[in-house]
Design a protein around this motif. Structure first.
Motif, PDB file in Angstrom:
ATOM      1  N   SER A 130       1.226   3.900  -3.281  1.00 22.46           N
ATOM      2  CA  SER A 130       0.645   5.227  -3.076  1.00 22.46           C
ATOM      3  C   SER A 130       1.325   6.283  -3.936  1.00 22.46           C
ATOM      4  CB  SER A 130       0.753   5.623  -1.600  1.00 22.46           C
ATOM      5  OG  SER A 130       2.107   5.900  -1.240  1.00 22.46           O
TER       6      SER A 130
ATOM      7  N   LEU B 288       0.830  -1.205   0.000  1.00 21.31           N
ATOM      8  CA  LEU B 288       0.000   0.000   0.000  1.00 21.31           C
ATOM      9  C   LEU B 288       0.867   1.260   0.000  1.00 21.31           C
ATOM     10  CD1 LEU B 288      -2.681  -1.137   2.605  1.00 21.31           C
ATOM     11  CD2 LEU B 288      -3.107  -0.705   0.180  1.00 21.31           C
TER      12      LEU B 288
ATOM     13  N   LEU C  41      -5.834   4.751   0.193  1.00 19.46           N
ATOM     14  CA  LEU C  41      -4.735   3.853  -0.158  1.00 19.46           C
ATOM     15  C   LEU C  41      -5.278   2.608  -0.845  1.00 19.46           C
ATOM     16  CD1 LEU C  41      -2.618   4.081   3.112  1.00 19.46           C
ATOM     17  CD2 LEU C  41      -2.252   5.314   0.965  1.00 19.46           C
TER      18      LEU C  41
END
Length: 448
Positions: free
Chosen positions: A133, A129, A300
């Motif tokens: 991002s 994640l 996210l």
């Protein structure tokens, strides 16, 4: 009993495998037997002061979990997260809907959750994640302004799991040498490490690197480093430094979940310390299933199918988690563990560190997660120490310690982790301390 597993199971622990077998357990009591030597075949009871490597928070054989598992196997089904599940819905509503157990910290409007098979897998998803991002998932190119963010801040002595993607987060050469690494490249990253719990080191680092930091990955209490608890205010300041720099904050609460007198250790006198991603595990599975949760801000995400897992909160797992958490709340086990843990800390300081300065250097911890750091002499005899403790009726684990640290901080030796289940009483920790004392006397005789 032939103990056939000793012949065919991979030996994860090197040449000094413990010469004991377990024939059953109930509550905190494990029934052990000697496997070799003159006492081979001797059966004896051992108090579990490890909580099943930190995962069996309700001890062995809790009826509430046995009932939940049996009912779920019969009725809940086994669909993956591709199909909505009534059992999964009940759990997540209890946790994240308004009034839920975690809703004040992680409101459903701002966070969502994914399940994984283990804490390591949960941390792998957290790292994914973080990395994703930075770029446009459809065009697979950097988001404007994120091109230079290629540094993840970690901490000396940290442990987040030993799977491939997590190796760069550990600074100890023993764990990384000869294994795959992630080098700086387009969409790659590098990790830098600073000492945990040192606010000056954190301020200094962010002053020099704030523009390039992508994320901070931190354990609120460092486990493998030796149960290191940070000074008051440190975690909140770290969160503020991360936010001011534009970095994401990832909290690894796999070990600390439900062990500090509250569900989350990312908490101080002002309340919850905000995080972008939090990973919980171990106690979450109640000693019956291996599982973890990744709780992340809604913005996210990863590319399609990038978070698919064979065991993303299957109904059976959800039934076990929900039954266990309801039991913890109904019985007030978190609140009780704070009191019981306070007494445990006193006993470790007064009966071990004070009376055996040749073996123990310092006791640290909170709630029902404590560590007793070994002296050089005890660390050199760690195998003998652990076996002797077991023969004196108490099962404890040993953490690696943080070793050498920067900024002039002292070397941290291996540490005995004392983290009994939440169901422990004051009488239980008194008995654990008494057996640790007996074991220490025995170790002193055999190693002096």
């Amino acid at each position: 009993m032939p103990w056939f597993d000793r012949d065919v199971q991979f030996n994860h622990y090197g040449p000094d495998r413990l010469p004991f077998g377990c024939t059953g357990a109930s509550g905190l009591v494990q029934r052990f037997v000697e496997l070799s030597g003159d006492d081979a075949g001797r059966a004896f009871d051992v108090l579990d002061a490890s909580g099943g490597y930190g995962s069996a928070c309700l001890g062995a054989g809790p009826e509430v979990i046995a009932t939940a598992m049996a009912d779920a196997v019969r009725t809940a089904g086994y669909v993956t997260d591709e199909i909505a599940s009534a059992e999964r819905a009940l759990l997540l509503e209890r946790l994240f809907a308004p009034g839920g157990l975690f809703a004040d910290r992680f409101p459903a409007a701002d966070y969502r959750v994914s399940g994984r098979n283990s804490g390591s897998e949960g941390m792998e998803l957290a790292l994914r994640l973080v990395l994703e991002s930075r770029f446009d998932h459809r065009r697979l190119r950097a988001v404007p302004g994120a091109e230079e963010r290629d540094v993840v801040l970690g901490f000396e002595g940290a442990w987040h799991g030993w799977s491939g993607g997590l190796l760069p987060l550990m600074n100890r050469r023993h764990y990384r040498i000869g294994l795959p690494s992630v080098d700086p490249e387009r969409f790659g990253f590098r990790t830098e490490h600073i000492p945990f719990g040192d606010p000056d080191a954190a301020r200094e680092w962010f002053a020099s690197n704030g523009g390039r930091v992508l994320a901070v990955v931190v354990e609120p209490i460092q486990g493998d480093a030796g149960i290191l608890t940070p000074p008051e205010g440190y975690l909140r300041e770290l969160a503020a430094l991360a936010k001011e720099s534009g970095a994401l904050l990832v909290a690894d609460e796999v070990l600390t979940f439900a062990k500090t007198g509250r569900f989350f250790a990312m908490t101080d006198e002002r309340g919850a310390i905000p995080t972008d991603v939090t990973v919980i595990g171990k106690s979450l599975g109640m000693g019956a299933v291996s599982t973890s949760m990744v709780i992340a801000r809604r913005e996210l995400g990863v590319r399609p199918t990038g978070t698919v897992s064979t065991s993303d909160l299957r109904p059976l797992t959800c039934a076990v988690i929900r039954a266990g958490l309801e039991h913890i709340v109904a019985e007030g086990l978190l609140e009780r563990s704070a009191t019981v843990g306070g007494r445990l800390g006193e006993l470790l300081r007064d009966r071990l560190v004070a009376d055996f300065p040749d073996l123990y250097r310092e006791a640290r911890g909170t709630g029902l997660i404590h560590g007793v750091e070994l002296t050089d002499h005890a660390a050199a005899n760690l195998g003998e120490l652990r076996s002797t403790m077991i023969r004196n009726g108490v099962y404890v684990e040993f953490m690696s310690g943080a070793g050498r640290r920067s900024h002039g901080l002292r070397y941290l030796n291996a540490t005995m982790r004392v983290a009994p289940p939440l169901v422990s009483t004051v009488d239980d920790v008194e008995a654990i301390a008494a057996r640790l004392t007996d074991g220490s006397h025995a170790v002193r005789k055999t190693t002096s």
